[in-house]
Design a protein around this motif. Structure first.
Motif, PDB file in Angstrom:
ATOM      1  N   ILE B  13      95.395  73.016  -0.666  1.00 53.62           N
ATOM      2  CA  ILE B  13      94.155  72.340  -0.511  1.00 53.62           C
ATOM      3  C   ILE B  13      93.713  72.128   0.686  1.00 53.62           C
ATOM      4  O   ILE B  13      92.607  72.630   1.170  1.00 53.62           O
ATOM      5  CB  ILE B  13      94.049  71.049  -1.420  1.00 53.62           C
ATOM      6  N   ASP B  14      94.499  71.645   1.760  1.00 50.32           N
ATOM      7  CA  ASP B  14      94.269  71.538   3.289  1.00 50.32           C
ATOM      8  C   ASP B  14      93.920  72.793   3.731  1.00 50.32           C
ATOM      9  O   ASP B  14      93.167  72.920   4.706  1.00 50.32           O
ATOM     10  CB  ASP B  14      95.433  70.729   3.822  1.00 50.32           C
ATOM     11  N   SER B  15      94.669  73.929   3.456  1.00 49.03           N
ATOM     12  CA  SER B  15      94.352  75.012   4.173  1.00 49.03           C
ATOM     13  C   SER B  15      92.917  75.680   3.847  1.00 49.03           C
ATOM     14  O   SER B  15      92.497  76.224   4.594  1.00 49.03           O
ATOM     15  CB  SER B  15      95.588  76.139   3.709  1.00 49.03           C
ATOM     16  N   PHE B  16      92.675  75.498   2.681  1.00 46.64           N
ATOM     17  CA  PHE B  16      91.158  75.956   2.125  1.00 46.64           C
ATOM     18  C   PHE B  16      90.273  75.099   2.672  1.00 46.64           C
ATOM     19  O   PHE B  16      89.293  75.291   3.258  1.00 46.64           O
ATOM     20  CB  PHE B  16      91.109  75.669   0.570  1.00 46.64           C
ATOM     21  N   LYS B  17      90.532  73.684   2.828  1.00 48.94           N
ATOM     22  CA  LYS B  17      89.399  72.767   3.514  1.00 48.94           C
ATOM     23  C   LYS B  17      89.195  73.169   4.935  1.00 48.94           C
ATOM     24  O   LYS B  17      87.989  72.680   5.564  1.00 48.94           O
ATOM     25  CB  LYS B  17      89.862  71.380   3.373  1.00 48.94           C
ATOM     26  N   LYS B  18      90.122  73.732   5.727  1.00 49.59           N
ATOM     27  CA  LYS B  18      89.755  74.150   7.029  1.00 49.59           C
ATOM     28  C   LYS B  18      88.583  75.153   6.934  1.00 49.59           C
ATOM     29  O   LYS B  18      87.927  75.263   8.159  1.00 49.59           O
ATOM     30  CB  LYS B  18      91.156  74.742   7.575  1.00 49.59           C
ATOM     31  N   ILE B  19      88.369  75.788   5.952  1.00 51.22           N
ATOM     32  CA  ILE B  19      87.392  76.984   5.979  1.00 51.22           C
ATOM     33  C   ILE B  19      86.013  76.470   5.588  1.00 51.22           C
ATOM     34  O   ILE B  19      84.943  76.365   6.056  1.00 51.22           O
ATOM     35  CB  ILE B  19      87.925  78.182   5.121  1.00 51.22           C
ATOM     36  N   PHE B  20      86.121  75.942   4.140  1.00 51.09           N
ATOM     37  CA  PHE B  20      85.056  75.177   3.538  1.00 51.09           C
ATOM     38  C   PHE B  20      85.444  73.957   2.625  1.00 51.09           C
ATOM     39  O   PHE B  20      86.586  74.082   1.900  1.00 51.09           O
ATOM     40  CB  PHE B  20      84.095  76.157   2.659  1.00 51.09           C
ATOM     41  N   PRO B  21      84.684  72.996   2.467  1.00 51.36           N
ATOM     42  CA  PRO B  21      85.177  71.984   1.556  1.00 51.36           C
ATOM     43  C   PRO B  21      85.065  72.468   0.028  1.00 51.36           C
ATOM     44  O   PRO B  21      84.434  73.438  -0.370  1.00 51.36           O
ATOM     45  CB  PRO B  21      83.957  70.852   1.674  1.00 51.36           C
ATOM     46  N   LEU B  22      85.792  71.920  -0.993  1.00 52.77           N
ATOM     47  CA  LEU B  22      85.950  72.264  -2.358  1.00 52.77           C
ATOM     48  C   LEU B  22      85.432  71.304  -3.069  1.00 52.77           C
ATOM     49  O   LEU B  22      85.728  70.084  -2.781  1.00 52.77           O
ATOM     50  CB  LEU B  22      87.232  72.906  -2.678  1.00 52.77           C
ATOM     51  N   SER B  23      84.729  71.469  -4.175  1.00 51.00           N
ATOM     52  CA  SER B  23      84.353  70.506  -5.086  1.00 51.00           C
ATOM     53  C   SER B  23      85.562  70.332  -5.996  1.00 51.00           C
ATOM     54  O   SER B  23      86.487  71.005  -6.043  1.00 51.00           O
ATOM     55  CB  SER B  23      83.221  71.139  -5.960  1.00 51.00           C
ATOM     56  N   SER B  24      85.548  69.142  -6.558  1.00 46.96           N
ATOM     57  CA  SER B  24      86.922  68.889  -7.561  1.00 46.96           C
ATOM     58  C   SER B  24      87.048  69.889  -8.472  1.00 46.96           C
ATOM     59  O   SER B  24      88.053  70.159  -9.049  1.00 46.96           O
ATOM     60  CB  SER B  24      86.823  67.388  -8.074  1.00 46.96           C
ATOM     61  N   GLN B  25      85.965  70.515  -8.990  1.00 50.88           N
ATOM     62  CA  GLN B  25      86.092  71.534  -9.974  1.00 50.88           C
ATOM     63  C   GLN B  25      86.598  72.792  -9.507  1.00 50.88           C
ATOM     64  O   GLN B  25      87.627  73.381 -10.048  1.00 50.88           O
ATOM     65  CB  GLN B  25      84.715  72.009 -10.469  1.00 50.88           C
ATOM     66  N   GLU B  26      86.533  73.042  -8.363  1.00 48.48           N
ATOM     67  CA  GLU B  26      86.678  74.334  -7.612  1.00 48.48           C
ATOM     68  C   GLU B  26      88.392  74.133  -7.253  1.00 48.48           C
ATOM     69  O   GLU B  26      89.016  75.022  -7.359  1.00 48.48           O
ATOM     70  CB  GLU B  26      86.216  74.658  -6.494  1.00 48.48           C
ATOM     71  N   ARG B  27      88.495  72.802  -7.019  1.00 51.20           N
ATOM     72  CA  ARG B  27      90.082  72.376  -6.647  1.00 51.20           C
ATOM     73  C   ARG B  27      90.785  72.498  -7.811  1.00 51.20           C
ATOM     74  O   ARG B  27      91.777  73.237  -7.707  1.00 51.20           O
ATOM     75  CB  ARG B  27      90.186  71.039  -6.135  1.00 51.20           C
ATOM     76  N   GLU B  28      90.181  72.220  -8.925  1.00 54.21           N
ATOM     77  CA  GLU B  28      91.055  72.361 -10.344  1.00 54.21           C
ATOM     78  C   GLU B  28      91.350  73.411 -10.742  1.00 54.21           C
ATOM     79  O   GLU B  28      92.485  74.020 -10.986  1.00 54.21           O
ATOM     80  CB  GLU B  28      90.150  71.460 -11.098  1.00 54.21           C
ATOM     81  N   ALA B  29      90.432  74.724 -10.540  1.00 54.48           N
ATOM     82  CA  ALA B  29      90.358  75.875 -10.924  1.00 54.48           C
ATOM     83  C   ALA B  29      91.440  76.635 -10.068  1.00 54.48           C
ATOM     84  O   ALA B  29      92.086  77.204 -10.478  1.00 54.48           O
ATOM     85  CB  ALA B  29      88.964  76.559 -10.584  1.00 54.48           C
ATOM     86  N   LEU B  30      91.412  76.345  -8.680  1.00 54.67           N
ATOM     87  CA  LEU B  30      92.327  76.902  -7.898  1.00 54.67           C
ATOM     88  C   LEU B  30      93.615  76.521  -8.161  1.00 54.67           C
ATOM     89  O   LEU B  30      94.610  77.470  -8.486  1.00 54.67           O
ATOM     90  CB  LEU B  30      91.939  76.312  -6.474  1.00 54.67           C
ATOM     91  N   ILE B  31      93.968  74.973  -8.243  1.00 52.84           N
ATOM     92  CA  ILE B  31      95.431  74.663  -8.521  1.00 52.84           C
ATOM     93  C   ILE B  31      95.905  75.484  -9.895  1.00 52.84           C
ATOM     94  O   ILE B  31      97.096  75.537  -9.831  1.00 52.84           O
ATOM     95  CB  ILE B  31      95.241  73.197  -8.482  1.00 52.84           C
ATOM     96  N   SER B  32      95.080  75.132 -10.916  1.00 50.73           N
ATOM     97  CA  SER B  32      95.696  75.735 -12.365  1.00 50.73           C
ATOM     98  C   SER B  32      96.077  76.908 -12.340  1.00 50.73           C
ATOM     99  O   SER B  32      96.903  77.426 -13.123  1.00 50.73           O
ATOM    100  CB  SER B  32      94.556  75.275 -13.288  1.00 50.73           C
TER     101      SER B  32
END
Lengths: 200, 200
Positions: B13-32
Motif C-alpha cells: 500500500i505504501d508503494s501505491f500511495k507514493k503515486i496516488f492515494p487509494l480509497s479504502s475500497q480500492e485498497r481492499e480490492a487491491l489487497i484481496s
DNA sequence: CCATAACCTTAAAGTAGTTTAAGAGCGTTT
DNA sequence: AAACGCTCTTAAACTACTTTAAGGTTATGG
C-alpha cells in the motif's frame, strides 16, 4: 501549429483503434487536443536543456533521439517513424530539462499534445490511461530486448538483428546513424558489412 | 500461497500511495487480489518456456531476471529488490512462453497478482490503469538510461555508474552477477576493480 | 563440520572494436 | 563549375574486452 487535417487524424485514430475502440466522444476529445506541425529535415522538436513539453505522434517522416557525450559525440537512443510515438518521458513527466535531442532525419508531419492536455485527457477519459499504459508497455518490451542484445551479443549479430527487426528503416537511414544506434563506430560497421558481403 | 499478512500489505500500500492515494475500497480490492509467497534462495518465480502468469511485488529479498544464450551463458537483464515490481511484461501480456528466468538471489517474500485479476482490477478500478502506467513509465526511463550507457560509455564507467545508482545492491550482490548485468566477464570486472583501487 | 560448489583474482594469449588518416563518390549550395 | 559537406570505405596501429587456465577463499547445504 494547425489543427490536425483529416488525413493526419485518421492515422492517429487508427493507431489507437489497434489497442481499444474509441467512442466518438473520446475521439473528439483526443483530436481536439492535438496540433499538427510540419518539420524540416534536421529540424528539432526537442533540444538538450529544454523541458520536453509534448508527446509526439509521427504521421510521416522519421526522427532520431540522441544524447551528446563529453567528447561531443552523438549516441542514438532510438529512431521513430510514421505511426510511432516519441518523447523524452523522463523530462516530460518530471518537467525537468531533457538530456537528449530529438531531430528529424527526414521532413516530417507530426501531431503533438501538450503535457497538461494529456493529463486532462487522463482525468476526463480514463480509457486513455490504459491506451498510454499499453503504448509505454510496448516500448518497454522493445527496450528490454535491446538491453539484452547489448549485453549478450556481438556488434555483427546486433547489426543483423537490426536489419531483421527494422528492414525498412535500414534502407532509409545512413549507416553512420545505424552505427551510432548499435554503439559502434561507422568504420567498424563498414568492416562488418564487408565481411557479411563475402560470407552471406 | 497465503493471503498477505499485515506487514506485507503495508509495504504494498505504501508503494501505491507514493503515486496516488487509494480509497479504502480500492485498497481492499487491491489487497484481496494478491497472494503472498515465500521463496528460497535460488528459487524461481519464472522459468524460460513458461508463461509469466503473475505480476510480482517484492516485499523483501532480491531477484534477478536473466536470459541464457546458445552457449549456455546467463545474461542479467535486471535486478529487483524490496519495494520493486518484477515480471516479464512481454510474456505476461501476450500470454506466450517467456524467454527469461526470474530467480531469487536472496530468500524473499513476494506478493503476486494473477494476469486475469489484474485485468479485472483495471476494469473495475480504473485508477489502477494509471498506477501501473506510472510504474511502467518509471521502469522505462531507467531502461532508457541503461541503453544510453551501454552504447556510449566504457565498462569501467558503467561499473562506477552502477555503484553510484545502486550502492545498496552493489553490496548485496556477488561481482559475477554485476559483471553479467554490465555485459562483461567476471575476470574483466576483477581487473577494473583492481585498477580502481590503485587509482581512486 | 566437512564437502563441494560458488566466488574472486591473476596472467597470458586471442578477438572485438576504436582511432587516425586518407581518399573516393555524391548531392547541395554558391 | 567550383566548393562544400556528408557518407562510405580501406588500412594500420592501438585499446578494450574475452578466453582459458589455474590457484586460493569463502559460503552454504547436507
Amino acid at each position: 501549429m494547425l489543427s490536425p487535417d483529416q488525413l493526419s487524424q485518421d492515422v492517429l485514430i487508427d493507431s489507437f483503434k489497434k489497442i481499444f475502440p474509441l467512442s466518438s466522444q473520446e475521439r473528439e476529445a483526443l483530436i481536439s487536443r492535438f496540433s499538427e506541425r510540419h518539420i524540416k529535415r534536421r529540424g528539432f522538436i526537442l533540444q538538450q536543456g529544454d523541458v520536453c513539453k509534448h508527446f509526439t505522434f509521427i504521421v510521416s517522416g522519421c526522427f532520431k533521439m540522441y544524447a551528446i557525450d563529453q567528447a561531443g559525440k552523438e549516441h542514438n537512443m532510438q529512431f521513430a517513424a510514421e505511426g510511432e510515438w516519441i518523447s523524452d518521458l523522463a523530462s516530460f513527466y518530471s518537467e525537468k530539462p531533457s538530456g537528449v535531442h530529438i531531430e528529424a532525419i527526414e521532413p516530417a508531419v507530426i501531431l503533438q499534445i501538450k503535457h497538461d492536455d494529456l493529463l486532462d485527457l487522463y482525468i476526463g477519459y480514463h480509457r486513455f490511461d490504459r491506451h498510454f499504459r499499453v503504448i509505454v508497455e510496448t516500448k518497454y518490451i522493445e527496450l528490454q530486448n535491446r538491453v539484452l542484445q547489448n549485453i549478450s551479443v556481438t556488434a555483427e549479430q546486433r547489426y543483423l538483428n537490426f536489419l531483421d527487426q527494422f528492414p525498412e528503416l535500414a534502407n532509409r537511414l545512413p549507416n553512420t546513424q545505424i552505427a551510432s544506434y548499435l554503439g559502434i563506430t561507422p568504420e567498424f560497421l563498414s568492416k562488418i558489412r564487408k565481411v557479411l558481403v563475402h560470407r552471406p
